[in-house]
Design a protein around this motif. Structure first.
Motif, PDB file in Angstrom:
ATOM      1  N   HIS A 182      29.923 -17.626 -94.367  1.00 64.15           N
ATOM      2  CA  HIS A 182      28.625 -17.330 -94.971  1.00 64.15           C
ATOM      3  C   HIS A 182      27.657 -18.477 -94.721  1.00 64.15           C
ATOM      4  N   ALA A 183      28.173 -19.699 -94.892  1.00 66.83           N
ATOM      5  CA  ALA A 183      27.319 -20.879 -94.766  1.00 66.83           C
ATOM      6  C   ALA A 183      26.937 -21.145 -93.313  1.00 66.83           C
ATOM      7  N   VAL A 184      27.902 -21.008 -92.417  1.00 62.90           N
ATOM      8  CA  VAL A 184      27.620 -21.234 -90.999  1.00 62.90           C
ATOM      9  C   VAL A 184      26.524 -20.284 -90.534  1.00 62.90           C
ATOM     10  N   GLU A 185      26.641 -19.013 -90.899  1.00 62.21           N
ATOM     11  CA  GLU A 185      25.649 -18.046 -90.445  1.00 62.21           C
ATOM     12  C   GLU A 185      24.292 -18.269 -91.106  1.00 62.21           C
ATOM     13  N   ALA A 186      24.284 -18.815 -92.318  1.00 67.10           N
ATOM     14  CA  ALA A 186      23.015 -19.083 -93.005  1.00 67.10           C
ATOM     15  C   ALA A 186      22.179 -20.121 -92.263  1.00 67.10           C
ATOM     16  N   LEU A 187      22.831 -21.029 -91.553  1.00 63.87           N
ATOM     17  CA  LEU A 187      22.096 -22.080 -90.853  1.00 63.87           C
ATOM     18  C   LEU A 187      21.225 -21.526 -89.734  1.00 63.87           C
ATOM     19  N   TYR A 188      21.632 -20.415 -89.116  1.00 64.76           N
ATOM     20  CA  TYR A 188      20.829 -19.868 -88.019  1.00 64.76           C
ATOM     21  C   TYR A 188      20.256 -18.484 -88.356  1.00 64.76           C
ATOM     22  N   ALA A 189      20.221 -18.129 -89.648  1.00 66.70           N
ATOM     23  CA  ALA A 189      19.717 -16.819 -90.059  1.00 66.70           C
ATOM     24  C   ALA A 189      18.244 -16.656 -89.693  1.00 66.70           C
ATOM     25  N   GLN A 190      17.853 -15.437 -89.395  1.00 67.55           N
ATOM     26  CA  GLN A 190      16.462 -15.151 -89.043  1.00 67.55           C
ATOM     27  C   GLN A 190      15.519 -15.548 -90.176  1.00 67.55           C
ATOM     28  N   ASP A 191      15.954 -15.344 -91.412  1.00 67.71           N
ATOM     29  CA  ASP A 191      15.140 -15.689 -92.565  1.00 67.71           C
ATOM     30  C   ASP A 191      15.640 -16.958 -93.240  1.00 67.71           C
ATOM     31  N   GLY A 192      16.248 -17.852 -92.453  1.00 67.24           N
ATOM     32  CA  GLY A 192      16.762 -19.100 -92.982  1.00 67.24           C
ATOM     33  C   GLY A 192      15.678 -19.944 -93.622  1.00 67.24           C
TER      34      GLY A 192
ATOM     35  N   LEU B 227      25.549 -11.833 -86.052  1.00 67.70           N
ATOM     36  CA  LEU B 227      26.692 -11.405 -85.241  1.00 67.70           C
ATOM     37  C   LEU B 227      28.023 -11.529 -85.961  1.00 67.70           C
ATOM     38  N   HIS B 228      28.264 -12.654 -86.604  1.00 64.87           N
ATOM     39  CA  HIS B 228      29.570 -12.868 -87.222  1.00 64.87           C
ATOM     40  C   HIS B 228      29.901 -11.753 -88.223  1.00 64.87           C
ATOM     41  N   HIS B 229      29.027 -11.558 -89.203  1.00 70.70           N
ATOM     42  CA  HIS B 229      29.323 -10.571 -90.244  1.00 70.70           C
ATOM     43  C   HIS B 229      29.294  -9.146 -89.709  1.00 70.70           C
ATOM     44  N   LYS B 230      28.371  -8.854 -88.804  1.00 76.83           N
ATOM     45  CA  LYS B 230      28.314  -7.505 -88.240  1.00 76.83           C
ATOM     46  C   LYS B 230      29.604  -7.178 -87.501  1.00 76.83           C
ATOM     47  N   LEU B 231      30.125  -8.132 -86.749  1.00 74.68           N
ATOM     48  CA  LEU B 231      31.358  -7.907 -86.007  1.00 74.68           C
ATOM     49  C   LEU B 231      32.549  -7.764 -86.948  1.00 74.68           C
ATOM     50  N   CYS B 232      32.593  -8.583 -87.986  1.00 80.76           N
ATOM     51  CA  CYS B 232      33.694  -8.483 -88.942  1.00 80.76           C
ATOM     52  C   CYS B 232      33.663  -7.175 -89.714  1.00 80.76           C
ATOM     53  N   HIS B 233      32.456  -6.659 -89.980  1.00 82.80           N
ATOM     54  CA  HIS B 233      32.360  -5.362 -90.654  1.00 82.80           C
ATOM     55  C   HIS B 233      32.925  -4.248 -89.769  1.00 82.80           C
TER      56      HIS B 233
ATOM     57  N   LYS C  39      24.143   0.112 -83.586  1.00 83.92           N
ATOM     58  CA  LYS C  39      23.020  -0.149 -84.479  1.00 83.92           C
ATOM     59  C   LYS C  39      22.492  -1.554 -84.211  1.00 83.92           C
ATOM     60  N   PRO C  40      21.345  -1.655 -83.566  1.00 84.77           N
ATOM     61  CA  PRO C  40      20.798  -2.971 -83.209  1.00 84.77           C
ATOM     62  C   PRO C  40      20.566  -3.846 -84.444  1.00 84.77           C
ATOM     63  N   PHE C  41      20.759  -5.121 -84.288  1.00 84.66           N
ATOM     64  CA  PHE C  41      20.487  -6.079 -85.356  1.00 84.66           C
ATOM     65  C   PHE C  41      19.999  -7.377 -84.723  1.00 84.66           C
ATOM     66  N   TRP C  42      19.349  -8.196 -85.531  1.00 87.68           N
ATOM     67  CA  TRP C  42      18.815  -9.456 -85.010  1.00 87.68           C
ATOM     68  C   TRP C  42      19.944 -10.426 -84.693  1.00 87.68           C
ATOM     69  N   SER C  43      19.802 -11.115 -83.567  1.00 93.17           N
ATOM     70  CA  SER C  43      20.752 -12.151 -83.169  1.00 93.17           C
ATOM     71  C   SER C  43      19.979 -13.246 -82.448  1.00 93.17           C
ATOM     72  N   PRO C  44      20.304 -14.512 -82.707  1.00 91.75           N
ATOM     73  CA  PRO C  44      19.591 -15.588 -82.010  1.00 91.75           C
ATOM     74  C   PRO C  44      19.825 -15.577 -80.499  1.00 91.75           C
ATOM     75  N   ARG C  45      20.890 -14.920 -80.067  1.00 92.90           N
ATOM     76  CA  ARG C  45      21.128 -14.733 -78.641  1.00 92.90           C
ATOM     77  C   ARG C  45      21.294 -13.237 -78.386  1.00 92.90           C
ATOM     78  N   PRO C  46      20.631 -12.694 -77.385  1.00 97.44           N
ATOM     79  CA  PRO C  46      20.784 -11.264 -77.082  1.00 97.44           C
ATOM     80  C   PRO C  46      22.250 -10.887 -76.902  1.00 97.44           C
ATOM     81  N   LEU C  47      22.591  -9.696 -77.352  1.00 96.12           N
ATOM     82  CA  LEU C  47      23.981  -9.246 -77.282  1.00 96.12           C
ATOM     83  C   LEU C  47      24.241  -8.579 -75.943  1.00 96.12           C
ATOM     84  N   GLU C  48      25.219  -9.083 -75.228  1.00 99.14           N
ATOM     85  CA  GLU C  48      25.611  -8.522 -73.940  1.00 99.14           C
ATOM     86  C   GLU C  48      27.023  -7.973 -74.066  1.00 99.14           C
ATOM     87  N   ALA C  49      27.169  -6.698 -73.764  1.00 96.28           N
ATOM     88  CA  ALA C  49      28.443  -6.014 -73.989  1.00 96.28           C
ATOM     89  C   ALA C  49      29.612  -6.716 -73.313  1.00 96.28           C
ATOM     90  N   ASP C  50      29.423  -7.143 -72.076  1.00 93.67           N
ATOM     91  CA  ASP C  50      30.525  -7.779 -71.347  1.00 93.67           C
ATOM     92  C   ASP C  50      30.967  -9.075 -72.027  1.00 93.67           C
TER      93      ASP C  50
END
Length: 357
Positions: free
Chosen positions: A174-184, A237-243, A327-338
């Motif tokens: 939770h804390a790691v992702e908060a550091l780079y959150a869009q609304d940090g 990305l972290h939480h979305k992937l874990c969900h 379902k698109p979501f904000w990520s500091p780096r664009p998501l590439e499937a590969d």
């Protein structure tokens, strides 16, 4: 650490050894006398403890708390809640118990007291989750934050070392992702840094001695800080992937978060250089690279690196990538499937996280 109480406009927190003994007075403060106790099938001893503490004055218990909050379980709990005419909810256990308490609050409006016995941090957040037809979804309801949180350090002393470690890393995510959150923001970052520091130093101490009360107290406090991060900013990305991994494949919640943490960070690292520097300064043994520091922390805590060990099949990787990108979501780096596929394959194979190119 000395016991203390902390009050915000929407929540009251009691922290310290034997703080569960204050449950009767907290129920009285809320004007409640018929609590429904929520816990898992393996923790029914908590029901006995609370029954004794309340001299048998409770509506009843629901002992089928299930991870990822399946809607069918929530509906069964709701029926039971109404049948016993409960006037409040008391959840006791890990994040799954807290989650069911939130889900029932949303449906009933009954006051919710929670007694966390792990380090999930869910008790601090307004996030309400549910899983239906193998899809896990969440929504934010500011009113869903439990009215009272009782952190009784004594209740964590029997938490096995392995569960302590994975639960703590789940909170740290939770804390790691908060550091780079869009609304940090600086407030969330303050909680994040302190939470990361506290958990990264207390968890190894718990692994050495699960009865270390000071280390247990620090870990609970760290989980509190990390939960405040998740309450204040959005996820990526972290939480979305874990969900996806939890909801679709029913992988265990905390273990999945622990494994994915360094991998998700490694993927995003090229786009968050400042946050990577802050993390490297606060994760022990990072030597300038926070991903390496997290890899070493997982190793020190004896946590598996492998999603395969958790039951994920190789063919599930393609499904997970497709589901994540639906379902698109904000990520500091664009998501590439590969590249996401490569991330998951490394995690499935049990290889340490590696910085993305």
């Amino acid at each position: 650490m000395a016991s203390f109480e902390y009050n915000e406009h929407s929540q009251r927190v009691l922290f310290g050894q034997d703080s569960l003994s204050k449950l009767p007075s907290e129920l009285a403060r809320l004007g409640c006398s018929k609590p429904l106790i929520l816990t898992t099938p393996t923790k029914t001893s908590y029901v006995d403890t609370i029954t004794d503490l309340l001299y048998g004055q409770l509506a009843g218990s629901f002992n089928r708390v299930t991870m990822h909050t399946p809607t069918e379980v929530t509906e069964d709990a709701l029926k039971h809640c109404k049948a016993v005419d409960a006037d409040c909810l008391v959840s006791i256990g890990g994040g799954s118990a807290v989650g069911l308490g939130k889900a029932l609050f949303v449906r009933t409006g009954l006051p919710h007291i929670t007694v966390p016995t792990t380090y999930s941090g869910s008790e601090m957040t307004p996030i309400v989750g549910q899983t239906e037809k193998r899809v896990k979804t969440t929504h934010v309801d500011p009113k869903a934050i439990p009215a009272v949180v009782i952190y009784d350090v004594n209740l964590t002393l029997t938490l096995p070392a392995k569960i302590s470690a994975t639960s703590g890393l789940n909170a740290m995510a939770h804390a790691v992702e908060a550091l780079y959150a869009q609304d940090g923001n600086p407030i969330a970052s303050m909680f994040a840094i302190k939470g990361i520091q506290t958990l990264a130093t207390s968890l190894p101490r718990i692994m050495r001695n699960v009865q270390d009360v000071d280390a247990r107290s620090d870990a609970l406090l760290g989980a509190w800080f990390c939960g405040k991060c998740l309450a204040g900013v959005g996820v990526s990305l972290h939480h979305k992937l874990c969900h996806v991994l939890g909801g679709t494949f029913n992988l265990p919640h905390a273990e999945t978060h622990a494994i994915i943490l360094p991998h998700a960070l490694a993927y995003l690292a090229p786009s968050i250089p400042n946050e990577m520097k802050v993390l490297a300064e606060n994760v022990p043994e990072s030597e300038g690279n926070a991903v390496n520091g997290l890899n070493r922390l997982l190793s020190k805590l004896g946590i598996t690196y492998s999603l395969k060990d958790l039951g994920l099949k190789e063919d599930d990787i393609d499904v997970a990538v497709t589901t994540l990108l639906q379902k698109p979501f904000w990520s500091p780096r664009p998501l590439e499937a590969d590249l996401i596929h490569e991330l998951l394959r490394r995690a499935w194979e049990g290889k340490p996280a590696r910085m993305a190119e």
